[in-house]
Enzyme design. Structure first.
Site, short mmCIF file in Angstrom:
data_model
loop_
_atom_site.label_atom_id
_atom_site.label_comp_id
_atom_site.label_asym_id
_atom_site.label_seq_id
_atom_site.Cartn_x
_atom_site.Cartn_y
_atom_site.Cartn_z
N ALA A 139 2.23 -0.83 -1.47
CA ALA A 139 2.37 -0.43 -0.08
C ALA A 139 1.05 -0.52 0.68
O ALA A 139 1.04 -0.52 1.91
CB ALA A 139 2.90 1.01 -0.01
N LYS A 140 -0.07 -0.57 -0.04
CA LYS A 140 -1.40 -0.68 0.57
C LYS A 140 -1.58 0.36 1.69
O LYS A 140 -2.09 0.03 2.76
CB LYS A 140 -1.66 -2.09 1.12
CG LYS A 140 -1.30 -3.23 0.16
CD LYS A 140 -2.37 -3.53 -0.85
CE LYS A 140 -2.27 -4.89 -1.53
NZ LYS A 140 -1.00 -5.20 -2.18
N ARG A 141 -1.15 1.59 1.45
CA ARG A 141 -1.29 2.63 2.46
C ARG A 141 -2.71 3.21 2.45
O ARG A 141 -3.57 2.77 1.68
CB ARG A 141 -0.26 3.73 2.24
CG ARG A 141 1.19 3.26 2.32
CD ARG A 141 1.54 2.77 3.72
NE ARG A 141 2.97 2.59 3.90
CZ ARG A 141 3.66 1.46 3.73
NH1 ARG A 141 3.03 0.36 3.39
NH2 ARG A 141 4.97 1.41 3.95
#
Lengths: 271, 271
Positions: free
Chosen positions: A92-94
């Site tokens: 998700a690369k949050r």
């Protein structure tokens, strides 16, 4: 899932394979596109065919988000379908300020019961910490990525020594242990793995980019394996799109099995 | 929305206020929590009360994602409810390799018709470029954030000169123009704005952190305004949670109006 349980799974399956579920409606076999929920139907068959050879699955959240509510439904059904003994990574690369990261943590760890989430380090400690408050859940922090733009900033040399990605590895040691933090390290940088292993000898590394993006499983394994394996090697396209016909699932299973058998050798040799 | 249209809106409303929709089920007034869709009901009333004073709205995606499908529904209804002449920012902090960023772009620009999305720069050019392929849509790149962890990496000095955030500002000039790129600059760093304005004289800056996070609107405006305004100043909690009673919307309206009136003065003075 904690580190010991993950290593147990790796030993049981003699595999450190992660299957990337970058499931794209335009790339899945045509006969599935008319199904009620094509992405879930595709994932289900991929999972059934690969489950004996993979210890982890990594849905790439963007591919579901692009379809709005329907996509989120496919994602949630996919995650619910995965058995408890596989390690589920929300790619998700949050990463955001504290109270926002906490919300993302709830989304992926509570709503969806994922084991891990990928996080971008740019906003620093308080963007990562809220994810670490969840026991037996993991942050997989971007360190050195294999895409062309990775070098734009990650390899910049700092006046205090170190390149930026090395600083990310070192600084983040203060935030959490190798029981809660892993790192993303692109497989096209196998030569950098020796250096990375010196900085983080005990951490698991998630290595995408084997196959399509030019990384070599042999090189990655030689430089990256440690005494508790310490690697999850991801393959997406090389498995899930290996075949576009009605036989896609069995071909995906064969591809996963090939990788697993290679991994079994490396585990014996280096681990 | 293109730059000229945005500036037209700013002049029409004499405002560069962005209202942050960090709508949290635990913080909205109690009487709304029993509504069918509490987050949307809250947002609707906030929007109605503030629309005359704000040119932009910034839903913080995490706050919706935390509620799963129901949250995404609230988000989509909120975005659909916003009129066409406001600038809609998806505060999503996305960013991934090319084909994945393209999926995120589709989600926010096509599925949801947002005008802009916040993006983290760590993965470099190919993580940003796919968002720029959409005409009259914007990337708002994280440059200097106001959270405590911002300094962990953003202020690191590089051997070639520049701190990391300065390099992000400079390098990204190659990727897109001031018609498609903006930057996030935390308001607690008002003193850094003079420097930032030298590097990016013509770009819009999205400035969060005025109010609660300690930033001063006066300082930000003095250092940040340019001849086409060049600022969007966000306030979230200071407006949407200014009052927790049944009067929350009218109090939110008053708070937005106060900020708008201050902004009208600065626009006259500096712009």
């Amino acid at each position: 899932m904690n580190k010991k349980q993950l290593f147990d799974q790796i030993r049981a399956k003699a595999s450190y394979l992660c299957v990337g579920l970058d499931s794209d409606i335009h790339k899945i076999p045509e006969h599935l596109r008319k199904a009620d929920d094509p992405l879930f139907e595709f994932n289900k068959q991929i999972i059934d065919a690969t489950i004996d050879y993979a210890v982890a699955y990594k849905p790439n959240i963007a591919f579901y988000e692009a379809h709005g509510l329907k996509g989120w439904e496919s994602l949630m059904k996919t995650i619910a379908y995965l058995p408890d003994d596989v390690f589920i990574i929300a790619d998700a690369k949050r990463g955001d300020i504290g109270n926002t990261s906490k919300m993302y943590a709830r989304a992926f760890f509570e709503q969806m019961n994922c084991d891990a989430i990928t996080v971008a380090p740019y906003m620093g400690e308080d963007s990562v910490k809220p994810f670490l408050d969840f026991p037996e859940k993991w942050v997989i922090l971007l360190a050195l990525t294999s895409n062309a733009g990775g070098k734009d900033f990650q390899n910049l040399a700092l006046t205090e020594g170190d390149q930026l990605y090395e600083r990310v590895l070192k600084k983040s040691q203060d935030w959490g242990s190798d029981e809660e933090l892993m790192y993303v390290v692109g497989a096209t940088k196998a030569e950098a793995l020796t250096n990375i292993r010196q900085i983080v000898p005990n951490h698991f590394l998630l290595v995408p980019g084997v196959g399509e993006q030019g990384g070599s499983l042999s090189e990655v394994s030689r430089h990256g394996l440690n005494s508790e394996c310490g690697l999850l090697v991801n393959s997406s396209r090389g498995i899930i799109y290996a075949d576009g016909s009605k036989s896609f699932a069995s071909v995906a299973g064969s591809k996963a099995r090939e990788l697993q058998q290679e991994m079994a050798n490396y585990l014996e040799k280096y681990c």
